[in-house]
Design an enzyme around this catalytic site. Structure first.
Site, short mmCIF file in Angstrom:
data_model
loop_
_atom_site.label_atom_id
_atom_site.label_comp_id
_atom_site.label_asym_id
_atom_site.label_seq_id
_atom_site.Cartn_x
_atom_site.Cartn_y
_atom_site.Cartn_z
N TYR A 88 -1.21 -1.05 10.75
CA TYR A 88 -1.42 -1.36 9.33
C TYR A 88 -0.27 -0.80 8.50
CZ TYR A 88 -3.49 -1.27 4.64
OH TYR A 88 -3.71 -1.43 3.29
N SER A 99 0.86 -1.18 0.00
CA SER A 99 0.00 0.00 0.00
C SER A 99 0.89 1.23 0.00
CB SER A 99 -0.88 0.00 1.25
OG SER A 99 -1.48 1.27 1.46
#
Length: 266
Positions: A157, A144
């Site tokens: 995350y 990401s």
């Protein structure tokens, strides 16, 4: 362009929805045998039917990648059906809310890392021996933009996605000489069902149109997306297929950002 993917076998973890399903569908369209896995049986069956409807050959296996026994069963089922795994796309992952650092306890960190990082490690460790035996392999880890340009929230995350990028680079150095190329694809603001539901909810709460909710998110959260729109799951899938192809035979250890310019650096 011939991608050289016909009759290859690709395993896509988390292939039941969003980016993972788009990747699986795209492989099937190229004549690739596809193995998908997910934790939810209903979503798994729906994805399998969609891929088969588009002419693909698919094996759907219910698996929780935080459990080694499930990983072992997944790989065994794939090998029994297709005899090899040529391509591995480590897409499975979880997002545990937009919390700040102080509100996240250590158990939440451990749960998220157990899927996002160690799930990838488990599957990759199980697949590499088959790739070494054949002398060919493509591993693409889905990270990401948060792994490069983290937000002030969701630190667990963000850290898990940064770890994936580092893990990719390490493996790319270890296995390239054996014909196994390892790369990362890092999407940003992709219109998945999860994101669409979030933005629809924001629009309802503020009594604004869905398109305005999208533009609001862009202005406030992703001002550096220069194309001024969300990405499409198919755009991520295209990047993955290229890296998996024989056309990308000299690309190894890269982090390909599919982010519309969101990461505000080189």
């Amino acid at each position: 362009m011939d991608l050289g993917l016909t009759n290859k076998t690709a395993l896509v973890t988390g292939g039941t929805k969003g980016i993972g399903k788009a990747i699986a569908v795209a492989f099937a369209a190229e004549g690739t045998n596809v193995v998908i896995c997910g934790r939810g049986e209903e979503a798994l069956n729906e994805a399998r039917k969609e891929i088969e409807h588009n002419g693909g050959t698919v094996l759907a296996v219910q698996a929780d990648l935080s459990k080694q026994s499930d990983v072992d069963q997944l790989i065994s089922a794939a090998i029994d059906r297709f005899k090899s795994i040529d391509i591995l796309v480590n897409n499975a992952g979880i997002v545990a809310g937009f919390d700040d650092f102080e509100s996240i306890d250590i158990e939440e960190w451990q749960e998220l890392f157990n899927v996002n990082l160690f799930g990838t490690v488990r599957v990759t460790k199980a697949v590499i021996p088959f790739m070494k035996k054949s002398g060919f392999g493509r591993i693409i880890n889905i990270s990401s933009e948060s792994g490069v340009q983290p937000d002030p929230f969701m630190p667990h995350y963000n850290a898990s996605k940064a770890a994936l990028i580092n893990f990719t680079k390490s493996l790319s150095k270890a296995y390239a000489a054996q014909g196994i190329l390892v790369n990362t694809v890092s999407p940003a603001f992709i219109m998945t069902p999860l994101l669409e539901n979030l933005l629809q909810d924001n629009a309802r709460k503020q009594n604004i149109e869905f398109e305005e909710a999208i533009q609001q998110f862009l202005r406030e959260k992703r001002p550096h997306i220069e194309v001024k729109r969300p990405g499409k799951v198919e755009e991520v899938a295209s990047a993955v297929l290229y890296l998996a192809s024989t056309q990308a035979s000299f690309i190894n250890g890269v982090n390909l950002r599919v982010d519309g310019g969101s990461v505000a650096s080189q």
